[in-house]
Design a protein around this motif. Structure first.
Motif, PDB file in Angstrom:
ATOM      1  N   ALA A 195       0.842  -1.212   0.000  1.00  0.00           N
ATOM      2  CA  ALA A 195       0.000   0.000   0.000  1.00  0.00           C
ATOM      3  C   ALA A 195       0.869   1.252   0.000  1.00  0.00           C
ATOM      4  O   ALA A 195       0.542   2.246  -0.671  1.00  0.00           O
ATOM      5  N   ALA A 196       1.987   1.217   0.733  1.00  0.00           N
ATOM      6  CA  ALA A 196       2.893   2.369   0.760  1.00  0.00           C
ATOM      7  C   ALA A 196       3.546   2.589  -0.603  1.00  0.00           C
ATOM      8  O   ALA A 196       3.728   3.736  -1.032  1.00  0.00           O
ATOM      9  N   VAL A 197       3.881   1.506  -1.289  1.00  0.00           N
ATOM     10  CA  VAL A 197       4.434   1.619  -2.638  1.00  0.00           C
ATOM     11  C   VAL A 197       3.411   2.277  -3.569  1.00  0.00           C
ATOM     12  O   VAL A 197       3.725   3.213  -4.318  1.00  0.00           O
ATOM     13  N   MET A 198       2.184   1.792  -3.513  1.00  0.00           N
ATOM     14  CA  MET A 198       1.126   2.313  -4.388  1.00  0.00           C
ATOM     15  C   MET A 198       0.883   3.796  -4.130  1.00  0.00           C
ATOM     16  O   MET A 198       0.722   4.588  -5.075  1.00  0.00           O
ATOM     17  N   ALA A 199       0.861   4.183  -2.865  1.00  0.00           N
ATOM     18  CA  ALA A 199       0.617   5.589  -2.532  1.00  0.00           C
ATOM     19  C   ALA A 199       1.754   6.469  -3.018  1.00  0.00           C
ATOM     20  O   ALA A 199       1.527   7.549  -3.593  1.00  0.00           O
ATOM     21  N   ALA A 200       2.992   6.035  -2.791  1.00  0.00           N
ATOM     22  CA  ALA A 200       4.146   6.842  -3.187  1.00  0.00           C
ATOM     23  C   ALA A 200       4.281   6.924  -4.699  1.00  0.00           C
ATOM     24  O   ALA A 200       4.812   7.910  -5.228  1.00  0.00           O
ATOM     25  N   ALA A 201       3.787   5.930  -5.425  1.00  0.00           N
ATOM     26  CA  ALA A 201       3.893   5.916  -6.888  1.00  0.00           C
ATOM     27  C   ALA A 201       2.836   6.780  -7.558  1.00  0.00           C
ATOM     28  O   ALA A 201       2.931   7.051  -8.756  1.00  0.00           O
ATOM     29  N   THR A 202       1.836   7.206  -6.827  1.00  0.00           N
ATOM     30  CA  THR A 202       0.720   7.956  -7.393  1.00  0.00           C
ATOM     31  C   THR A 202       1.139   9.369  -7.789  1.00  0.00           C
ATOM     32  O   THR A 202       1.857  10.029  -7.029  1.00  0.00           O
ATOM     33  N   PRO A 203       0.697   9.863  -8.949  1.00  0.00           N
ATOM     34  CA  PRO A 203       0.943  11.264  -9.282  1.00  0.00           C
ATOM     35  C   PRO A 203       0.439  12.183  -8.161  1.00  0.00           C
ATOM     36  O   PRO A 203      -0.507  11.853  -7.443  1.00  0.00           O
ATOM     37  N   ASP A 204       1.079  13.319  -8.032  1.00  0.00           N
ATOM     38  CA  ASP A 204       0.802  14.241  -6.937  1.00  0.00           C
ATOM     39  C   ASP A 204      -0.671  14.608  -6.861  1.00  0.00           C
ATOM     40  O   ASP A 204      -1.273  14.985  -7.860  1.00  0.00           O
ATOM     41  N   ARG A 205      -1.259  14.467  -5.652  1.00  0.00           N
ATOM     42  CA  ARG A 205      -2.618  14.960  -5.420  1.00  0.00           C
ATOM     43  C   ARG A 205      -2.825  15.262  -3.948  1.00  0.00           C
ATOM     44  O   ARG A 205      -2.250  14.626  -3.058  1.00  0.00           O
ATOM     45  N   SER A 206      -3.683  16.231  -3.712  1.00  0.00           N
ATOM     46  CA  SER A 206      -3.825  16.779  -2.367  1.00  0.00           C
ATOM     47  C   SER A 206      -4.417  15.786  -1.387  1.00  0.00           C
ATOM     48  O   SER A 206      -4.098  15.827  -0.194  1.00  0.00           O
ATOM     49  N   VAL A 266       9.678   0.093  -8.154  1.00  0.00           N
ATOM     50  CA  VAL A 266       9.204  -1.121  -7.473  1.00  0.00           C
ATOM     51  C   VAL A 266       8.008  -1.698  -8.220  1.00  0.00           C
ATOM     52  O   VAL A 266       7.945  -2.908  -8.500  1.00  0.00           O
ATOM     53  N   LEU A 267       7.037  -0.844  -8.550  1.00  0.00           N
ATOM     54  CA  LEU A 267       5.843  -1.318  -9.254  1.00  0.00           C
ATOM     55  C   LEU A 267       6.190  -1.926 -10.596  1.00  0.00           C
ATOM     56  O   LEU A 267       5.617  -2.948 -10.996  1.00  0.00           O
ATOM     57  N   ALA A 286      -4.988  -0.160 -11.192  1.00  0.00           N
ATOM     58  CA  ALA A 286      -4.528   1.071 -10.545  1.00  0.00           C
ATOM     59  C   ALA A 286      -3.009   1.152 -10.604  1.00  0.00           C
ATOM     60  O   ALA A 286      -2.438   2.215 -10.881  1.00  0.00           O
ATOM     61  N   ALA A 287      -2.352   0.019 -10.357  1.00  0.00           N
ATOM     62  CA  ALA A 287      -0.885  -0.001 -10.378  1.00  0.00           C
ATOM     63  C   ALA A 287      -0.349   0.346 -11.757  1.00  0.00           C
ATOM     64  O   ALA A 287       0.573   1.166 -11.892  1.00  0.00           O
ATOM     65  N   VAL A 290      -4.667   3.484   2.212  1.00  0.00           N
ATOM     66  CA  VAL A 290      -4.516   3.228   0.785  1.00  0.00           C
ATOM     67  C   VAL A 290      -4.800   4.515   0.018  1.00  0.00           C
ATOM     68  O   VAL A 290      -5.686   5.286   0.384  1.00  0.00           O
ATOM     69  N   ASP A 291      -4.061   4.748  -1.049  1.00  0.00           N
ATOM     70  CA  ASP A 291      -4.230   5.988  -1.816  1.00  0.00           C
ATOM     71  C   ASP A 291      -5.605   6.052  -2.462  1.00  0.00           C
ATOM     72  O   ASP A 291      -6.245   5.037  -2.750  1.00  0.00           O
ATOM     73  N   GLN A 292      -6.061   7.285  -2.718  1.00  0.00           N
ATOM     74  CA  GLN A 292      -7.441   7.484  -3.146  1.00  0.00           C
ATOM     75  C   GLN A 292      -7.701   6.969  -4.559  1.00  0.00           C
ATOM     76  O   GLN A 292      -8.815   6.528  -4.862  1.00  0.00           O
ATOM     77  N   GLN A 293      -6.706   6.969  -5.422  1.00  0.00           N
ATOM     78  CA  GLN A 293      -6.932   6.476  -6.779  1.00  0.00           C
ATOM     79  C   GLN A 293      -7.108   4.958  -6.788  1.00  0.00           C
ATOM     80  O   GLN A 293      -7.957   4.423  -7.507  1.00  0.00           O
ATOM     81  N   THR A 294      -6.338   4.247  -5.983  1.00  0.00           N
ATOM     82  CA  THR A 294      -6.507   2.797  -5.889  1.00  0.00           C
ATOM     83  C   THR A 294      -7.861   2.447  -5.284  1.00  0.00           C
ATOM     84  O   THR A 294      -8.544   1.515  -5.739  1.00  0.00           O
ATOM     85  N   LEU A 295      -8.280   3.198  -4.272  1.00  0.00           N
ATOM     86  CA  LEU A 295      -9.591   2.943  -3.683  1.00  0.00           C
ATOM     87  C   LEU A 295     -10.711   3.251  -4.670  1.00  0.00           C
ATOM     88  O   LEU A 295     -11.755   2.582  -4.663  1.00  0.00           O
ATOM     89  N   GLU A 296     -10.513   4.252  -5.508  1.00  0.00           N
ATOM     90  CA  GLU A 296     -11.500   4.530  -6.554  1.00  0.00           C
ATOM     91  C   GLU A 296     -11.626   3.327  -7.487  1.00  0.00           C
ATOM     92  O   GLU A 296     -12.739   2.913  -7.845  1.00  0.00           O
TER      93      GLU A 296
END
Length: 461
Positions: free
Chosen positions: A18-29, A50-51, A123-124, A303-309
């Protein structure tokens, strides 16, 4: 076990997937608000490395939201189609990206692969893609659904006509519907967000919409976007409920915040199917989603919001819907800060939904306290049409006076169809042609009798 990566000689560690997925996400507030975003662009690159080398099968053994506490995770893993996944089992996330961009990924192969992809996988792979990649791949996908007309076929662009009124005034709603129909909007659905969820009020709106549809013989479907349990009660009371609507999210706890569960949705779908109101198809469900919903409910599990979407799309996929749309800029700047973040999120959501086999639409929108404007919406809408979006939402003058946000105007759909050469759903296009409203060769044909339409809607003496 943790994950390690090196970028420009600096070593980065990630405690969980989950930390990998969040850190890999394009910048969002929203991810910054949750405290899970990458601390730097370099860390984001390290996470993406990593992904890139991560086997897709990892997502079948390492759940981002624990299986034991979340029914959405159980749904994803228990219904996973191993046969559809077999051609991809040995691939990494990076290799999947390469395959998706290759000629081997066609509408047919993507349709066959969809049941084998989990939301976390798509998402990944989206996190490794540029905007143009998201457009190129989504454009290959074709997802067709049907109720009273056929939606999603190549060469078509449909719309939800959203005639909201702050007092649910029938004449005000009818004026907005007439305006939308004259611009060719409304083939996906004529859908009202009621100002009041009172069952009597919703019943009256449904009756008015159905009388209007029958009076003008419009080959479309209606929806009053009330809570799913209200729709079931309305069906039991004999109301003309076409589509059953519900907002959904990517975790069990977030859905509980909406007052729903998988079992409630299943009961509602069964009620809609039993009503049998579709004429050429029985896709009776309509789902709405949006990045940040789980975080705003305190139900994101880190978990990052894009993956949860993307996980919300697993919920939708379980109840083959007629329509799914992300309301991409509606929640506010805490989750998507500006036009750039909204644009990226809209392309991601559409890509992930289509790759999972869903009939994806987008409400291209923003609230007035976001750093965005209508030019940003024009750009996103144009890109989404090029990406093959199934439908877009349109409101009078791009300004929803009941919900208090900015979306697309009815005239925008005319521009987008003219630009792209796409038409409305075929049955609706034929109806427009009978009224002289179909567009051909980039021009609007003469309108023979808009006043007659107004009279039939009860808008003139």
């Amino acid at each position: 076990m943790g994950y390690q990566s090196v970028a420009r000689g600096e070593r980065f560690g990630f405690a969980t997937l989950a930390a990998v997925m969040a850190a890999a996400t394009p910048d969002r507030s929203g991810d910054a608000l949750a405290g899970i975003a990458a601390s730097s662009a370099l860390e984001r690159v390290a996470a993406r490395r990593v992904l890139m080398d991560l086997p897709l099968a990892t997502f079948l053994t390492e759940a981002l939201v624990p299986y034991e506490v979340d029914e959405v995770t159980r749904l994803i893993l228990d219904t996973h189609d191993a046969a559809a996944f077999a051609p991809f089992r040995s691939m990494t996330v990076g290799e999947l990206r390469d395959w998706l961009l290759s000629p081997a990924a066609t509408a047919g192969t993507l349709r066959a692969a969809a049941p084998g992809f989990t939301p976390e996988m798509v998402a990944a792979v989206s996190k490794l893609m540029r905007n143009q990649d998201l457009i190129r791949v989504a454009r290959k996908c074709e997802v067709v659904t049907a109720f009273r007309n056929t939606l999603g076929a190549r060469g078509t662009l449909s719309t939800r006509l959203q005639p909201n009124h702050p007092a649910d005034d029938p004449k005000g709603i009818a004026v907005s519907i007439l305006d939308g129909l004259l611009h060719g909007a409304g083939d996906a659905v004529i859908g009202i967000n009621p100002a009041s969820d009172n069952l009597g009020n919703c019943h009256a709106l449904l009756v008015a919409l159905d009388e209007l549809r029958q009076s003008l013989e419009i080959p479309t479907q209606n929806c009053v976007l009330t809570h799913v349990t209200n729709s079931v009660q309305l069906l039991e009371a004999g109301a003309p409920v076409d589509l059953i609507f519900q907002s959904v999210a990517g975790t069990e706890a977030a859905n509980a915040g909406f007052g729903v569960s998988l079992s409630i949705l299943r009961e509602a779908q069964e009620a809609g199917l039993a009503a049998g109101r579709g004429t050429i198809g029985q896709n009776v469900m309509y789902f709405e989603t949006g990045q940040g919903a789980a975080l705003s409910a305190g139900a994101h599990h880190g978990v990052d919001q894009q993956t949860l979407e993307a996980r919300a799309y697993a919920v939708a996929r379980a109840f083959p819907p007629l329509l799914v749309n992300t309301v991409v800029g509606f929640i506010g700047p805490e989750y998507l800060y500006d036009g750039k973040q909204i644009l990226r999120a809209g392309l991601e959501d559409h890509f992930c939904g289509k790759l999972l086999g869903l009939p994806m639409g987008v409400d291209v929108c923003y609230t007035n306290h976001v750093e965005a404007d209508q030019d940003d919406m024009d750009t996103l809408a144009t890109l989404l049409v090029d990406a093959g979006v199934n439908f877009l939402i349109t409101v009078p003058g791009a300004d929803d006076v009941m919900l208090g946000y900015q979306s697309l105007a009815f005239d925008d759909i005319a521009y987008l169809r003219e630009l792209s050469g796409r038409k409305a759903a075929p049955e609706f296009e034929a109806w427009l042609d009978r009224f002289g409203l179909a567009r051909g060769a980039g021009t609007t044909r003469a309108l023979p009798d808009p006043a007659g339409m107004a009279r039939r809607l009860g808008l003139t003496a």
